[in-house]
Design an enzyme around this catalytic site. Structure first.
Site, PDB file in Angstrom:
ATOM      1  N   ASP A  43      47.883  40.711  59.174  1.00 46.16           N
ATOM      2  CA  ASP A  43      47.218  40.779  58.341  1.00 46.16           C
ATOM      3  C   ASP A  43      48.397  41.276  57.004  1.00 46.16           C
ATOM      4  OD1 ASP A  43      46.395  39.098  55.791  1.00 46.16           O
ATOM      5  OD2 ASP A  43      44.546  40.326  55.541  1.00 46.16           O
ATOM      6  N   ASP A  44      49.160  40.191  55.467  1.00 47.46           N
ATOM      7  CA  ASP A  44      49.705  40.655  55.074  1.00 47.46           C
ATOM      8  C   ASP A  44      51.077  41.992  55.544  1.00 47.46           C
ATOM      9  OD1 ASP A  44      47.827  40.088  53.172  1.00 47.46           O
ATOM     10  OD2 ASP A  44      48.418  41.412  52.373  1.00 47.46           O
ATOM     11  N   CYS A  83      46.610  35.273  51.887  1.00 52.01           N
ATOM     12  CA  CYS A  83      45.324  34.515  52.899  1.00 52.01           C
ATOM     13  C   CYS A  83      44.678  33.410  53.103  1.00 52.01           C
ATOM     14  CB  CYS A  83      44.340  35.528  52.766  1.00 52.01           C
ATOM     15  SG  CYS A  83      45.228  37.568  52.899  1.00 52.01           S
ATOM     16  N   HIS A 142      39.848  33.968  55.855  1.00 54.16           N
ATOM     17  CA  HIS A 142      40.131  34.584  55.017  1.00 54.16           C
ATOM     18  C   HIS A 142      38.885  35.430  55.057  1.00 54.16           C
ATOM     19  CE1 HIS A 142      40.388  36.844  51.002  1.00 54.16           C
ATOM     20  NE2 HIS A 142      39.573  36.431  50.679  1.00 54.16           N
ATOM     21  N   ASP A 324      49.702  35.763  58.797  1.00 53.91           N
ATOM     22  CA  ASP A 324      49.354  35.052  57.916  1.00 53.91           C
ATOM     23  C   ASP A 324      50.669  34.511  56.631  1.00 53.91           C
ATOM     24  OD1 ASP A 324      48.428  37.378  56.384  1.00 53.91           O
ATOM     25  OD2 ASP A 324      46.449  36.557  55.484  1.00 53.91           O
ATOM     26  N   HIS A 325      51.214  35.407  55.911  1.00 56.11           N
ATOM     27  CA  HIS A 325      52.424  35.700  55.221  1.00 56.11           C
ATOM     28  C   HIS A 325      52.961  36.709  55.339  1.00 56.11           C
ATOM     29  CE1 HIS A 325      49.456  37.659  52.454  1.00 56.11           C
ATOM     30  NE2 HIS A 325      48.711  37.302  52.813  1.00 56.11           N
TER      31      HIS A 325
END
Length: 492
Positions: A43-44, A83, A142, A324-325
Site C-alpha cells: 500500500d502507498d 486506494c 480498500h 496500488d499507487h
C-alpha cells in the site's frame, strides 16, 4: 464366424478403443497442473524501492530479489491515485472511465456503479470459476475483502494499527487553518514487529503455503505499510540514520506553470506541506519514517517468498508484486497521493512467471489494469472479454517489446494522465493541460503544454483519452477536497 458377427465385434472394438482414448485424454487433461498464483500488494508504495532507481532508495533486498527472478516494470502506473478506485480497477479489469469508480468507495459498492461494473467479474471469482481455490489476507481491496470475493479470508488483524493514545508529530488539528482529517503521523512505534498488522498477515500466508492444497490456488497477500501512519519499530528507523537522509527534489516555484484546475484536483489541505515540515524541521524525519516502513514491509514480503521457495509449490507458482499507487514525500509541496502527477501514479510492478526471462527490466508504459489479463494468459484460462488491460506476457519473454498503448490514470470525470515511454500528458475537466518531457524533466518542473514543437505529440497522446466517460458513481466520495465535495454533492 460369419461376416455379420465379425462386423459387430469389430464395431464394438472400435467403440471401446474410442472410449478408452477419450478417457485417457480426459485423465491427461485433468492431471495437467495449473500454475498457482501468489498475488502480493503493498500500500502507498512509490518508486523509492531500491531497484526502481528513484530519487531516493530504500533498503529492499526482497523486492530486489524478486525483481531479478522475473521482469521489473519501471514505468508502471495505477488507474487512480487513491486506494479504493485503484484496487477496484485491478480486481475488476475496468478503467474508472468505464466503471464510474474514480474516487474513494466501499468495497461492497464496487459493482453497483453502473451496468459495466455490475457485469464485471472480480479476478478471484474468475479464477474460482476455472477450478482455483482462492485465499487472501490483509489489504487487497480498500478494506481487505469486504467485497467478499475470496473462498477464504485471513482477516484484517489490527489493520492500520496499533496506534498510540496521542499522536507524535502531526495532526492537522494542530495547525491553524487546516481542515479535514488524516492518519498521517510518524514515529518509531510500537516496540515489537509482532504487534504490526503486516507481521500477522505474513505469518498467515506462510502458514497457508506450508499446507497441502488439493486444487491450484490463487493466494492474495496485502501489506498495509508504508500507508500512514508511518509507524514501525525502532530497529527499522535505525537502518536510516537521520544525518544520512536525503530529501527528494523540491522546487518552491513548481506551481507557477500548473493550471488552476490541476491545483484544485490535487488539493489535500489536511496533509502536511513541504514548507510546513521544513519550518518544523520534520521533513527528514518524515522521509526516514516512510523508508523505515518500506523496509519493514519488505521484510514481511521476504518471509512469504521464503516460505514459497521452501514449499512444494515453488516451481509451479507465478508471483506478481504490485503497489496500488505512488506517493509524494515533499515533491510539489505535498506529502500525499491523490493527484495525477508522476510520483502519485508511478508504482511498483514485477512479475515472475514459470518460464519467462529472468532479471530483465521493461521501460514500456504499462498499467496495473494489465495484471488481470496477464494472469489469465499465464494460467491458460479463457480470456475475460470485459478486461480493458492488455496481457504483459510478451514483455515477460522480451523486455524490449514495444507497445502502442500508453498508461491511463484517472482522478474524477474529465481528469486524466496519459503516459508513454518518454512523455506525460495531463488533461483536466476544463481542457487545461500539463505536458512533460519525462526523459529530460523527471520532476515535472517545466510544463511544455504551450510549446509549439510538442503540439503534434500532444495531439497523438490526446487520441488515447476516452471519448465517453462513465458518470461519477453515486457510491464514490472524497470529502476533504472542495472540488470533489462539490462533484459528489451534485451527484446525490
Amino acid at each position: 464366424m460369419n461376416q455379420t458377427t465379425y462386423n459387430k465385434i469389430a464395431g464394438l472394438l472400435i467403440v471401446f478403443a474410442i472410449l478408452l482414448l477419450s478417457s485417457c485424454k480426459k485423465e491427461t487433461e485433468s492431471t495437467v497442473k495449473k500454475p498457482n498464483v501468489l498475488f502480493i500488494a503493498i500500500d502507498d508504495l512509490n518508486d523509492y524501492v531500491n531497484c526502481m532507481n528513484g530519487s531516493i532508495r530504500a533498503y529492499t533486498p526482497n523486492i530486489d530479489k524478486l525483481a531479478k527472478a522475473g521482469t521489473l516494470f519501471t514505468n508502471a502506473h495505477c488507474q487512480a491515485p487513491i486506494c479504493g478506485p485503484s484496487r477496484a480497477s485491478v480486481m475488476t479489469g475496468l478503467y474508472p472511465s468505464t466503471s464510474g469508480n474514480y474516487l474513494q468507495l466501499e468495497d461492497k459498492n464496487i459493482t453497483k456503479s453502473n451496468k459495466a461494473s455490475q457485469e464485471a467479474i472480480f479476478m478471484p471469482d474468475f479464477f474460482e470459476q476455472h477450478g482455483y481455490k482462492t485465499m487472501a489476507v490483509g489489504k487487497i481491496y480498500h478494506k481487505g475483502d469486504e467485497a467478499e470475493t475470496f473462498d477464504e479470508f485471513g482477516g484484517k488483524f489490527a489493520w492500520m494499527g496499533p496506534k498510540p493514545e496521542k499522536r507524535f508529530n502531526y495532526d492537522p488539528a494542530w495547525i491553524e487553518g487546516k481542515v479535514g482529517s488524516t492518519q498521517t503521523d510518524w514515529a518509531a512505534y510500537p516496540e515489537q514487529d509482532s504487534l504490526m498488522t503486516d507481521y500477522q498477515s505474513a505469518k498467515w500466508a506462510v502458514h497457508k503455503l506450508q499446507q497441502k492444497h488439493d486444487k491450484p490456488f490463487f493466494m492474495a497477500v496485502g501489506f498495509v505499510r508504508p500507508h500512514v501512519p508511518w509507524y514501525a519499530p525502532q530497529k527499522w528507523f535505525d537502518m536510516y540514520p537521520i544525518e544520512d537522509i536525503k530529501t527528494p527534489p523540491y522546487n518552491p516555484n513548481d506551481f507557477d506553470d500548473i493550471p488552476a484546475m490541476g491545483q484544485r484536483v490535487a488539493d489535500v489541505s489536511m496533509m502536511p506541506t513541504t514548507e510546513e515540515l521544513i519550518k518544523a524541521k520534520q521533513w527528514k524525519k518524515a522521509v526516514q519514517a516512510y523508508l523505515a516502513c518500506i523496509s519493514f514491509a519488505d521484510a514481511q514480503l521476504g518471509k512469504v517468498l521464503d516460505a514459497l521457495e521452501n514449499s512444494e509449490y515453488a516451481d509451479n507458482t507465478i508471483v506478481v508484486l504490485w503497489a496500488d499507487h505512488g506517493y509524494h514525500l515533499g515533491e510539489k509541496n505535498r506529502f500525499a497521493k491523490q493527484a495525477l502527477w508522476e510520483r502519485n501514479t508511478r508504482t511498483l510492478l514485477t512479475i515472475k512467471s514459470l518460464d519467462g526471462v529472468k532479471n530483465q527490466t521493461s521501460n514500456a508504459p504499462v498499467q496495473l489494469l494489465d495484471i488481470y489479463p496477464t494472469l489469465t494468459d499465464l494460467c491458460k484460462l479463457p480470456n475475460n472479454k470485459m478486461n480493458e488491460g492488455h496481457s504483459l506476457v510478451p514483455f515477460l519473454n522480451n523486455a524490449k517489446e514495444k507497445t502502442i498503448h500508453p498508461s491511463l490514470s484517472f482522478y474524477g470525470v474529465g481528469n486524466v494522465a496519459v503516459r508513454t515511454e518518454d512523455y506525460r500528458l495531463m488533461q483536466y475537466e476544463d481542457g487545461s493541460l500539463e505536458f512533460y518531457d519525462m526523459k529530460n524533466d523527471p520532476n515535472e518542473w517545466e510544463n511544455l503544454a504551450a510549446a509549439k514543437k510538442h503540439q503534434k505529440k500532444i495531439a497523438e497522446m490526446k487520441a488515447f483519452i476516452p471519448k465517453k466517460w462513465a458518470p461519477l458513481s453515486k457510491y464514490n466520495a472524497f470529502d476533504v477536497n472542495p472540488y470533489f465535495i462539490e462533484k459528489t454533492n451534485n451527484n446525490k
